[in-house]
Design an enzyme around this catalytic site. Structure first.
Site, PDB file in Angstrom:
ATOM      1  N   ARG A 108      36.783 -41.675   8.906  1.00 19.62           N
ATOM      2  CA  ARG A 108      36.172 -42.935   8.475  1.00 19.62           C
ATOM      3  C   ARG A 108      34.763 -43.066   9.055  1.00 19.62           C
ATOM      4  O   ARG A 108      33.845 -43.512   8.360  1.00 19.62           O
ATOM      5  CB  ARG A 108      37.032 -44.119   8.901  1.00 19.62           C
ATOM      6  CG  ARG A 108      36.395 -45.456   8.573  1.00 19.62           C
ATOM      7  CD  ARG A 108      37.267 -46.641   8.919  1.00 19.62           C
ATOM      8  NE  ARG A 108      36.592 -47.891   8.583  1.00 19.62           N
ATOM      9  CZ  ARG A 108      37.187 -49.081   8.587  1.00 19.62           C
ATOM     10  NH1 ARG A 108      38.456 -49.187   8.923  1.00 19.62           N
ATOM     11  NH2 ARG A 108      36.507 -50.160   8.264  1.00 19.62           N
ATOM     12  N   HIS A 158      38.287 -53.828  -5.005  1.00 13.60           N
ATOM     13  CA  HIS A 158      37.041 -53.886  -4.240  1.00 13.60           C
ATOM     14  C   HIS A 158      35.813 -53.991  -5.145  1.00 13.60           C
ATOM     15  O   HIS A 158      34.716 -53.613  -4.747  1.00 13.60           O
ATOM     16  CB  HIS A 158      36.909 -52.674  -3.304  1.00 13.60           C
ATOM     17  CG  HIS A 158      37.871 -52.707  -2.163  1.00 13.60           C
ATOM     18  ND1 HIS A 158      37.884 -51.773  -1.152  1.00 13.60           N
ATOM     19  CD2 HIS A 158      38.874 -53.580  -1.850  1.00 13.60           C
ATOM     20  CE1 HIS A 158      38.838 -52.050  -0.285  1.00 13.60           C
ATOM     21  NE2 HIS A 158      39.445 -53.154  -0.691  1.00 13.60           N
ATOM     22  N   ASN A 187      43.562 -46.786   0.650  1.00 12.07           N
ATOM     23  CA  ASN A 187      42.269 -46.830  -0.027  1.00 12.07           C
ATOM     24  C   ASN A 187      41.734 -45.429  -0.314  1.00 12.07           C
ATOM     25  O   ASN A 187      42.095 -44.474   0.379  1.00 12.07           O
ATOM     26  CB  ASN A 187      41.259 -47.582   0.857  1.00 12.07           C
ATOM     27  CG  ASN A 187      41.415 -49.073   0.750  1.00 12.07           C
ATOM     28  OD1 ASN A 187      41.589 -49.608  -0.342  1.00 12.07           O
ATOM     29  ND2 ASN A 187      41.344 -49.774   1.878  1.00 12.07           N
ATOM     30  N   TYR A 214      32.914 -57.226  -1.456  1.00 16.60           N
ATOM     31  CA  TYR A 214      32.356 -55.893  -1.660  1.00 16.60           C
ATOM     32  C   TYR A 214      31.178 -55.878  -2.624  1.00 16.60           C
ATOM     33  O   TYR A 214      30.410 -54.902  -2.640  1.00 16.60           O
ATOM     34  CB  TYR A 214      33.447 -54.936  -2.159  1.00 16.60           C
ATOM     35  CG  TYR A 214      34.409 -54.540  -1.066  1.00 16.60           C
ATOM     36  CD1 TYR A 214      34.245 -53.358  -0.356  1.00 16.60           C
ATOM     37  CD2 TYR A 214      35.473 -55.365  -0.724  1.00 16.60           C
ATOM     38  CE1 TYR A 214      35.115 -52.999   0.663  1.00 16.60           C
ATOM     39  CE2 TYR A 214      36.350 -55.015   0.290  1.00 16.60           C
ATOM     40  CZ  TYR A 214      36.161 -53.829   0.982  1.00 16.60           C
ATOM     41  OH  TYR A 214      37.014 -53.481   1.990  1.00 16.60           O
ATOM     42  N   CYS A 229      46.363 -54.518  -2.774  1.00 11.78           N
ATOM     43  CA  CYS A 229      45.298 -54.837  -1.830  1.00 11.78           C
ATOM     44  C   CYS A 229      45.532 -56.265  -1.333  1.00 11.78           C
ATOM     45  O   CYS A 229      46.139 -57.086  -2.038  1.00 11.78           O
ATOM     46  CB  CYS A 229      43.939 -54.730  -2.519  1.00 11.78           C
ATOM     47  SG  CYS A 229      42.522 -55.084  -1.450  1.00 11.78           S
TER      48      CYS A 229
END
Length: 420
Positions: free
Chosen positions: A90, A195, A145, A242, A165
């Site tokens: 990440r 998102h 995700n 987002y 989500c």
């Protein structure tokens, strides 16, 4: 009922466990199997989960295992919440795009593509085993995700899958607090993709109250939805968080360069949570978990599971095939939308006509997601180039050629299809 959680060493798992008590009248889970490849972490998180359930007085048998086959065999439902490469991957997703002047984020842009390439093959491998040895009518629920791309890949492969989500339930709970009503009276209706959506309707007892809120309480809305008032009024909807990455890309990149990466913050928080979970005296989820980013995941996931096994349909915002819901999108595109859910299946509810300012953007990102899902399986570097070129946050050949080697290098250990 046997419910299996893959990636149960996640610090999110106590969220899920806490939801079982809240839904005990609707969902009776006889066996909860927590599976993770990290045995040490599984013991910490799983041990805490066992104490939580005992404290709640639930008779659920909780088993911990590193054996995936054992975990999914004869399961009625399998929830997947894994992170291929962990927080180190990440961190790379959030930083290598910044070197090229692009957004650094783990679910969208070049970083999100890197995560999709790592994740899709792993999730499909799990789903194949679920199809072989779980119950024939088992549901596969993905919380991993990027949810939209992973769900697309699952459905393309013919799996009985739903993408989940916690964004929509977060908005629903916010609206309930704002309006001072019980959350069960509130229903939210976004349009778009995971998102990448706009909240166009907020129902209270069946009445859409969002126009009134935009007219009378716009200042309160903007405290949580940090967009210019003119933009929100023009859209007549609340953009998801987002969308700031798209509407304010350059400003966001500048801010990211000046801030500590979110991955580093989360890594510290996870270390703190795991230390708390080790305490034999801890039997309820700690307040620090609220900062992890998975607020209301427990309620969303367990409520969805309960509805999938209930006679009476209830509404959920989930990721499903478009199937004509939004004209202008392909039937096999995956959208995040309000659905009626029961044991008979999932029925998307009608959407009002989508204005061009939203539809064009949805089409753009959906095209990228289609290419990304293909690239994750093809191992073709040109498919990765196509995905980057199609993404509205990249879209320039010079950037594509800068990003590609960085993407492949930072994720190399988890991209066997792209081995050179």
């Amino acid at each position: 009922m046997k419910v299996t959680v893959i990636g149960a060493g996640s610090t999110y798992t106590p969220e899920l466990v806490s939801g079982l008590a809240a839904q005990r009248s609707r969902l009776a889970v006889d066996e909860l199997v927590l599976m993770d490849i990290d045995a040490e972490r599984l013991q910490v998180v799983g041990g805490f989960a066992q104490r939580m359930l005992a404290h709640q007085g639930l008779p659920t048998d909780v088993r911990l295992t590193t054996d995936r086959t054992d975990a999914v065999r004869d399961a009625d439902a399998v929830l997947v919440q894994l992170r291929v490469g962990g927080q180190a991957a990440r961190l790379a997703d959030e930083t290598f795009p910044l070197e090229c002047g692009c957004l650094g984020q783990e679910t969208t842009g070049a970083g999100g593509l890197a995560k999709a390439l790592r994740t899709v093959p792993v999730v499909l491998d799990i789903a194949d085993e679920v199809r072989r040895i779980a119950k024939p009518d088992a549901w596969f629920i993905d919380f991993t995700n990027p949810v939209g791309i992973v769900t697309r890949a699952l459905l393309d492969a013919g799996h009985r899958a739903i993408g989940l989500c916690n964004y929509a339930i977060g908005v629903q709970r916010w609206m309930a607090r704002l309006l001072e009503v019980d959350p069960v009276r509130v229903d939210v209706d976004p349009v778009g993709l995971n998102h990448f959506s706009w909240m166009r309707r907020v129902f209270v007892d069946g009445e859409d109250v969002l126009p009134r809120l935009l007219d009378e309480r716009i200042d309160e809305l903007l405290q949580r939805s940090p967009f210019p008032e003119h933009l929100v009024r023009m859209l007549g909807a609340l953009p998801s968080y987002y969308l700031r990455y798209y509407y304010f890309h350059d400003a966001t990149v500048a801010a990211q360069r000046a801030e500590r990466p979110r991955a580093a913050v989360v890594a510290d928080l996870e270390a703190e949570l795991l230390e708390l979970y080790r305490s034999p005296d801890l039997v309820e989820k700690p307040a620090q978990l609220e900062h992890r980013g998975g607020a209301f995941y427990s309620e969303a996931a367990v409520d969805l599971l309960a509805s999938l096994h209930a006679d009476e349909p209830t509404t959920h915002v989930i990721n499903v095939r478009n199937d004509g819901l939004i004209p202008g999108l392909a039937d096999d595109d995956v959208v995040e939308t309000r659905c009626l859910v029961s044991r008979t299946g999932v029925e998307p509810l009608p959407q009002p006509q989508v204005p061009p300012v939203m539809l064009g953007a949805i089409q753009h990102v959906s095209a990228y997601e289609r290419i990304a899902a293909r690239a994750a399986l093809s191992g073709d570097e040109d498919d990765v180039r196509r995905a980057l070129l199609a993404h509205p946050l990249v879209g320039q050949w010079e950037l594509v050629e800068q990003l590609l080697p960085r993407l492949l290098e930072t994720s190399a250990a988890h991209l066997p299809r792209f081995a050179r």
